[in-house]
Every structure is written in C-alpha cells, then in structure tokens.
Design a protein around this motif. Structure first.
Motif, PDB file in Angstrom:
ATOM      1  N   ALA A   1       0.830  -1.208   0.000  1.00 40.24           N
ATOM      2  CA  ALA A   1       0.000   0.000   0.000  1.00 40.24           C
ATOM      3  C   ALA A   1       0.867   1.263   0.000  1.00 40.24           C
ATOM      4  O   ALA A   1       0.577   2.235  -0.710  1.00 40.24           O
ATOM      5  CB  ALA A   1      -0.934   0.000   1.212  1.00 40.24           C
ATOM      6  N   THR A   2       1.946   1.255   0.796  1.00 41.89           N
ATOM      7  CA  THR A   2       2.828   2.430   0.859  1.00 41.89           C
ATOM      8  C   THR A   2       3.492   2.691  -0.482  1.00 41.89           C
ATOM      9  O   THR A   2       3.533   3.831  -0.967  1.00 41.89           O
ATOM     10  CB  THR A   2       3.898   2.217   1.945  1.00 41.89           C
ATOM     11  N   VAL A   3       4.030   1.649  -1.109  1.00 45.16           N
ATOM     12  CA  VAL A   3       4.697   1.806  -2.397  1.00 45.16           C
ATOM     13  C   VAL A   3       3.700   2.250  -3.469  1.00 45.16           C
ATOM     14  O   VAL A   3       3.999   3.127  -4.295  1.00 45.16           O
ATOM     15  CB  VAL A   3       5.390   0.490  -2.800  1.00 45.16           C
ATOM     16  N   ALA A   4       2.508   1.666  -3.466  1.00 43.81           N
ATOM     17  CA  ALA A   4       1.503   2.018  -4.468  1.00 43.81           C
ATOM     18  C   ALA A   4       1.110   3.487  -4.362  1.00 43.81           C
ATOM     19  O   ALA A   4       0.955   4.184  -5.379  1.00 43.81           O
ATOM     20  CB  ALA A   4       0.280   1.120  -4.325  1.00 43.81           C
ATOM     21  N   LYS A   5       0.942   3.980  -3.140  1.00 42.84           N
ATOM     22  CA  LYS A   5       0.543   5.379  -2.968  1.00 42.84           C
ATOM     23  C   LYS A   5       1.589   6.329  -3.528  1.00 42.84           C
ATOM     24  O   LYS A   5       1.263   7.378  -4.074  1.00 42.84           O
ATOM     25  CB  LYS A   5       0.305   5.672  -1.487  1.00 42.84           C
TER      26      LYS A   5
ATOM     27  N   LEU B   1       7.662  -1.490  -6.981  1.00 48.84           N
ATOM     28  CA  LEU B   1       7.668  -2.524  -5.944  1.00 48.84           C
ATOM     29  C   LEU B   1       8.925  -3.393  -6.038  1.00 48.84           C
ATOM     30  O   LEU B   1       9.427  -3.878  -5.015  1.00 48.84           O
ATOM     31  CB  LEU B   1       6.409  -3.379  -6.074  1.00 48.84           C
ATOM     32  N   THR B   2       9.439  -3.583  -7.237  1.00 50.81           N
ATOM     33  CA  THR B   2      10.667  -4.383  -7.383  1.00 50.81           C
ATOM     34  C   THR B   2      11.902  -3.612  -6.946  1.00 50.81           C
ATOM     35  O   THR B   2      12.927  -4.214  -6.600  1.00 50.81           O
ATOM     36  CB  THR B   2      10.840  -4.827  -8.847  1.00 50.81           C
ATOM     37  N   THR B   3      11.854  -2.292  -6.981  1.00 46.76           N
ATOM     38  CA  THR B   3      13.010  -1.491  -6.540  1.00 46.76           C
ATOM     39  C   THR B   3      13.026  -1.275  -5.034  1.00 46.76           C
ATOM     40  O   THR B   3      14.079  -0.994  -4.463  1.00 46.76           O
ATOM     41  CB  THR B   3      13.023  -0.130  -7.246  1.00 46.76           C
TER      42      THR B   3
ATOM     43  N   LEU C   1      12.496  -3.313  -2.003  1.00 48.66           N
ATOM     44  CA  LEU C   1      12.303  -4.667  -1.484  1.00 48.66           C
ATOM     45  C   LEU C   1      11.689  -4.620  -0.084  1.00 48.66           C
ATOM     46  O   LEU C   1      11.953  -3.719   0.708  1.00 48.66           O
ATOM     47  CB  LEU C   1      13.635  -5.409  -1.452  1.00 48.66           C
ATOM     48  N   PHE C   2      10.890  -5.635   0.191  1.00 51.88           N
ATOM     49  CA  PHE C   2      10.218  -5.742   1.488  1.00 51.88           C
ATOM     50  C   PHE C   2      11.153  -6.415   2.485  1.00 51.88           C
ATOM     51  O   PHE C   2      11.776  -7.440   2.187  1.00 51.88           O
ATOM     52  CB  PHE C   2       8.921  -6.549   1.329  1.00 51.88           C
ATOM     53  N   MET C   3      11.260  -5.812   3.677  1.00 51.16           N
ATOM     54  CA  MET C   3      12.130  -6.344   4.717  1.00 51.16           C
ATOM     55  C   MET C   3      11.293  -7.068   5.760  1.00 51.16           C
ATOM     56  O   MET C   3      10.389  -6.495   6.365  1.00 51.16           O
ATOM     57  CB  MET C   3      12.918  -5.218   5.387  1.00 51.16           C
ATOM     58  N   SER C   4      11.597  -8.342   5.965  1.00 52.56           N
ATOM     59  CA  SER C   4      10.979  -9.116   7.038  1.00 52.56           C
ATOM     60  C   SER C   4      12.080  -9.450   8.029  1.00 52.56           C
ATOM     61  O   SER C   4      12.856 -10.389   7.824  1.00 52.56           O
ATOM     62  CB  SER C   4      10.335 -10.389   6.488  1.00 52.56           C
ATOM     63  N   GLY C   5      12.162  -8.654   9.080  1.00 54.30           N
ATOM     64  CA  GLY C   5      13.297  -8.778   9.983  1.00 54.30           C
ATOM     65  C   GLY C   5      14.552  -8.315   9.269  1.00 54.30           C
ATOM     66  O   GLY C   5      14.641  -7.188   8.789  1.00 54.30           O
ATOM     67  N   SER C   6      15.539  -9.204   9.159  1.00 52.67           N
ATOM     68  CA  SER C   6      16.771  -8.877   8.441  1.00 52.67           C
ATOM     69  C   SER C   6      16.784  -9.455   7.036  1.00 52.67           C
ATOM     70  O   SER C   6      17.775  -9.311   6.314  1.00 52.67           O
ATOM     71  CB  SER C   6      17.982  -9.410   9.219  1.00 52.67           C
ATOM     72  N   GLU C   7      15.673 -10.096   6.625  1.00 52.13           N
ATOM     73  CA  GLU C   7      15.595 -10.731   5.321  1.00 52.13           C
ATOM     74  C   GLU C   7      14.926  -9.803   4.308  1.00 52.13           C
ATOM     75  O   GLU C   7      13.922  -9.164   4.606  1.00 52.13           O
ATOM     76  CB  GLU C   7      14.805 -12.048   5.402  1.00 52.13           C
ATOM     77  N   ARG C   8      15.502  -9.736   3.118  1.00 53.14           N
ATOM     78  CA  ARG C   8      14.896  -8.982   2.020  1.00 53.14           C
ATOM     79  C   ARG C   8      14.053  -9.927   1.180  1.00 53.14           C
ATOM     80  O   ARG C   8      14.552 -10.949   0.704  1.00 53.14           O
ATOM     81  CB  ARG C   8      15.965  -8.339   1.154  1.00 53.14           C
ATOM     82  N   LEU C   9      12.796  -9.575   1.000  1.00 52.06           N
ATOM     83  CA  LEU C   9      11.880 -10.417   0.236  1.00 52.06           C
ATOM     84  C   LEU C   9      11.314  -9.626  -0.931  1.00 52.06           C
ATOM     85  O   LEU C   9      10.953  -8.448  -0.783  1.00 52.06           O
ATOM     86  CB  LEU C   9      10.735 -10.912   1.128  1.00 52.06           C
ATOM     87  N   LEU C  10      11.237 -10.261  -2.071  1.00 57.01           N
ATOM     88  CA  LEU C  10      10.614  -9.652  -3.247  1.00 57.01           C
ATOM     89  C   LEU C  10       9.156 -10.072  -3.287  1.00 57.01           C
ATOM     90  O   LEU C  10       8.852 -11.263  -3.395  1.00 57.01           O
ATOM     91  CB  LEU C  10      11.328 -10.090  -4.519  1.00 57.01           C
ATOM     92  N   ILE C  11       8.257  -9.098  -3.162  1.00 52.75           N
ATOM     93  CA  ILE C  11       6.835  -9.399  -3.277  1.00 52.75           C
ATOM     94  C   ILE C  11       6.326  -8.808  -4.584  1.00 52.75           C
ATOM     95  O   ILE C  11       6.725  -7.721  -4.996  1.00 52.75           O
ATOM     96  CB  ILE C  11       6.027  -8.850  -2.076  1.00 52.75           C
ATOM     97  N   THR C  12       5.455  -9.539  -5.246  1.00 51.75           N
ATOM     98  CA  THR C  12       4.904  -9.126  -6.536  1.00 51.75           C
ATOM     99  C   THR C  12       3.385  -9.277  -6.500  1.00 51.75           C
ATOM    100  O   THR C  12       2.828  -9.895  -5.584  1.00 51.75           O
ATOM    101  CB  THR C  12       5.476  -9.964  -7.686  1.00 51.75           C
ATOM    102  N   PHE C  13       2.751  -8.750  -7.520  1.00 49.82           N
ATOM    103  CA  PHE C  13       1.295  -8.917  -7.629  1.00 49.82           C
ATOM    104  C   PHE C  13       0.934  -9.102  -9.091  1.00 49.82           C
ATOM    105  O   PHE C  13       1.669  -8.702 -10.003  1.00 49.82           O
ATOM    106  CB  PHE C  13       0.542  -7.720  -7.036  1.00 49.82           C
TER     107      PHE C  13
END
Length: 513
Positions: free
Chosen positions: A415-419, A459-461, A463-475
């Motif tokens: 939501a933050t990236v989309a806005k 969204l690809t630029t 990356l989503f951080m889950s703790g110390s892990e970087r995760l690529l989320i797509t839709f």
C-alpha cells in the motif's frame, strides 16, 4: 543598496513605477529597468514586419533569389548591420543593371495584409482563455479585470491590428503575473494558518483520540498540492463522524439535564428531610415530656399511639424520598451509559470510517464513495474511468513461511509503495484479504495498464524487509474500463478474470480485460 542581480533590478524598477504612479506597461517597465541597471535600451527589431517583406520579395531571377535569401538570413539574425550591407549591395547591383529591387507596393500590400490576419477560431480561444484565467486568480484586482475585459472585447472585433493586440496581451500578462504571485502567497499563508489552528486544537484535545484522527486527516488533506478529489474525500470521511458528534452532543445535553434534575431533587429532598427531621424531633420531644408527666396507663396510651403514628409517617416519607432519588439516579446512569456508548461508537467510526486500519488504504465503504464521485464526474465530463484489481502473488506461502505478522507488513508495504507510485487523482482501496482495487479517473485502458505496471516496477526497486531478510513481493493485476451502463460488480468481474489470467500466465503481470 545598488541592485546587482536581474531580480533585484526588476523589483527596483517596479518600485519606481509605483512611486511615480505610472501604469506597469512593458514599455514603462523596460525604461525603468534600463534606468536602474544603467544600460541603454535595445533598439526594437520589427521582426514580423521584415519577415513579411522578405516573403513578398520576388524570386524570378537568380539575382532576386540570392537577394531574398540574404535578406531573410539578416532578418532571422536580428542584425541591422547585415540588413544594411545586403540593401547597400543590392542598390549597387541595381545601379549597374535593370533588375527591380522588389515588386510594386500594389502587389506587396495584399500579401502583407493577408499575413496579418488571425484565424477567428484562434481569437475566440484566446478570449476564452483570458476569461477563464480571472476566476483562477480571483477578481479582486480591479485593474486586471479591466485589462481582461478590454482584451476580450478587442479579440472579438471583426479585425485586429497586430501591434495593438500585442500591446494589450503584454499589459494583461504583466498585470496577471503580479496577481498570480499574490494569490499564491495568500493561499500559502492561509494553509499555514489552517495548519496552525489544527495543530493547536489537536494539542489541547489530546484526551480525545477520535478528534485527533479527524484533525490528522484534515492536516493531510491541507498539504499542497491541493485537489478537489482530496477535499471531497475528506468531506466524505468526516460526514458520518459529524452526524454522530451531533448525536453525542444531544445525548450529553440530555445526560447533563438528568444530572441537574437529580441534584436539584436531591437537594430539595434533603432540605425536606432536614425540615421533617426537625419537626419530628420536636414532636418526639413533646411526646417524651408527656410520658414523663403521665401517672397512669390511661394517660400513656394515647401518647404512645401518637408517637407510633409519627414514626410510621417518618418511615413513609423516607421511603418515598429514597424511591424518588433512586429513580433519578437510574435515569442518570442510563443517560451516562448512552453517552459512553456513543463515545465508543464515535471512536469506532473514526477508526473505520473510510480507511482500512492495517494499510491506510480506502476500505470498501471509502471505495464505494470514491467510485460514486468518480463515476458522476466521468459522466459529466465525458471522460473514461478505469479500475484495476491487484492480488499479491503467493501470499499464502508468505504467511506460512514468515508468519501472519510478516504478511500484514507485506500488505502495508504494498500500500505504501503504491501510494507513492500512483498519480494524485488515483485512489487505492483494500478490497479484501490480499486484494486491492485502484480507481484510475480520466484514463484510457492502455494508460491505466502503464500506471499499474509503474507500481509493479516501483515494488521491485523497494524490497520488502521481514526482519533482516529482504523479500521480493509481486502482484498480478487485471485492468478494465467501466462503462456508463454497468455497475461496479460487472466491471470488477472482468478485472478479476484478467487478473487470474495474469496469474496463469506466470504471475507478476498486468493484463487488460
């Protein structure tokens, strides 16, 4: 202080114009500008007139063609020296030959006259632009209104003299620039004043969370750049809350009146009880004296009967007073409970009025209101309205692997990236679970697809951080255009089909329905 920069020279020139009470025409401004700068005004170059002459020159012979080319080059360079050289050379050549310098004035005049005519459609469009510019900057400046009226009337005359039209346009543009600058300063000052008032109200009402949320929404809406969509959104968000606030106020008044009535009756009953107690005390003291003086049972009996009767009356009065006070107390408790219920409802509606608590995007209620506004606007203006349905790819696997808290954080990240990637007129809503809807006003389907793809790239630029892990989320997303004869459910069904086709095609795609 001597003016050194062009901005300082211009301000000093305007001050001198004002001090001498001269109209701010381009000619006057140029005169004072050079006076402040200590420079000589440039000699005006009649570019358009010389171009017309150059176009009218004959080119029947090689010599005429050569002269016309040299003359046109000197005109394009704005060079008096080159013009003088070309004309002198042509006169020397003319004296040595019989070639004519130029066609007769009779042949030249119609050409020049034809070049100076303006298309009526262009003149009417210019008049409309001038008329529409006034409401945008306000009609408080009498001079700019007069200049606008004069220019509009002149543009709508059967014929126009180009130099006169240029002067009128220059005078209006010069005055309009000052008015536009002043209006921008006024708008900025008003916004600062509004922010100051809202901040002060929020500081003195820290104990009312629902009011804090409303004030926060107003502050967000009042951030530049302003838009009618953001203002309408704020108005819609606050409408239900305002109604509930009025209901709460009425119930609080009822509760206050009940408390006042209870207190008044209590004081009255207390006063009556005190008075009755004094009367009964005097009466019982009288009975006691009678009993002391009695010497036989016959004398004691009537005194005891009167004492018993007085005691019963006192008990009944006390019971009645207690019943009255108990009823009033019950009413006060009910009124207080109603006020508390309304307060809790107000808090709930403040949290859930039009926005999703988790992501900050519109919820279904907010989306329905935005859709109603944009549909009505599209019908009025004859523009297109598109919508996109987004669904996070592999969201269940994300929840299973990293936990539901990570899943919630991923939705917030999307939501933050989309806005940040969407345009100011677009609206983002959480449709349910991991699905989002984007409303795209004034947009055709191909452009709508590009807008959603821009969100994907962003969204690809980031990356989503889950703790110390970087995760690529797509839709995956489906895009469709809403038609005037259909409802939202029909349009969202097409977008849903396109979205599932995008998932079947490999995910992280945007397809048009």
């Amino acid at each position: 202080m001597t003016a050194s920069t062009p901005q300082e020279i211009a301000r000093e020139a305007v001050k001198r114009l004002t001090a001498r009470k001269l109209p701010p025409t381009p000619e006057n401004f140029q005169t004072f500008y050079h006076e402040v700068a200590g420079t000589r005004p440039l000699k005006p170059f009649p570019l358009e007139n010389l171009r017309q002459i150059a176009q009218a020159l004959p080119e029947a012979t090689p010599a005429q063609q050569r002269f016309k080319s040299q003359f046109g080059k000197a005109v394009s360079m704005h060079s008096w020296d080159d013009l003088e050289r070309v004309l002198s050379q042509q006169l020397r050549n003319q004296s040595a030959s019989t070639e004519t310098l130029a066609p007769t004035p009779v042949a030249l005049a119609p050409v020049v006259q034809e070049q100076e005519r303006f298309p009526p459609e262009l003149l009417e469009q210019m008049a409309r632009i001038v008329g529409n510019a006034l409401p945008a900057v306000g009609n408080d400046d009498r001079k700019v209104v007069e200049l606008a009226d004069e220019l509009i009337n002149y543009l709508r005359l059967p014929e126009q003299h180009p130099p006169s039209l240029r002067k009128l346009m220059a005078d209006f543009a010069f005055r309009l620039s000052f008015v536009a600058e002043e209006q921008a300063a006024i708008r900025e000052t008003l916004l600062k004043l509004l922010h100051g008032v809202l901040d002060n109200v929020r500081v003195v009402n820290l104990e009312q969370p629902w009011l804090q949320k409303q004030l926060g929404a107003l502050i967000d809406v009042a951030q530049p750049p302003l838009s009618i969509r953001r203002l309408e959104d704020a108005q819609s968000r606050l409408k239900d809350l305002t109604r509930l606030q009025l209901d709460t106020k009425e119930q609080m008044i009822v509760a206050q009146n009940a408390m006042k009535e209870t207190l008044a009756v209590f004081m009255q009953r207390l006063s009556e009880t005190a008075a009755n107690s004094q009367q009964y005390q005097q009466r019982f003291e009288h009975f006691a004296h009678q009993l002391e003086r009695s010497t036989s049972l016959a004398e004691i009996t009537p005194v005891l009967q009167q004492a018993i009767q007085s005691a019963r009356t006192l008990a009944l009065d006390s019971q009645r007073t207690g019943d009255d006070l108990g009823g009033l107390r019950e009413r006060a408790i009910q009124a207080e409970a109603q006020v508390e219920q309304l307060r809790l409802e107000l808090q709930r509606m403040s949290d859930q009025a039009s926005h999703d608590l988790l992501t900050g995007a519109l919820n279904r209620k907010g989306m329905a209101e935005a859709l109603e506004r944009e549909t009505a606007r599209a019908q009025r203006s004859g523009t297109r309205l598109c919508l996109a349905l987004l669904d996070l790819d592999d969201f269940k696997r994300l929840n299973d692997s990293w936990g539901h808290l990570a899943g919630d954080a991923a939705l917030q990240h999307l939501a933050t990236v989309a806005k940040t990637a969407l345009r100011p007129q677009d609206a983002l809503a959480r449709y349910g679970g991991e699905e989002f809807v984007i409303l795209l006003p004034d947009t055709d389907p191909d452009d709508a697809v590009e807008v959603v793809r821009r969100v994907q790239r962003e969204l690809t630029t980031q990356l989503f951080m889950s703790g110390s892990e970087r995760l690529l989320i797509t839709f995956s997303a489906g895009v469709t255009q809403m038609h005037s004869e259909e409802n939202f459910e029909q349009a969202i069904e097409r977008a849903d089909q396109a979205m599932y086709a995008a998932k079947r095609a490999g995910k992280n795609r945007v397809l048009r329905a």
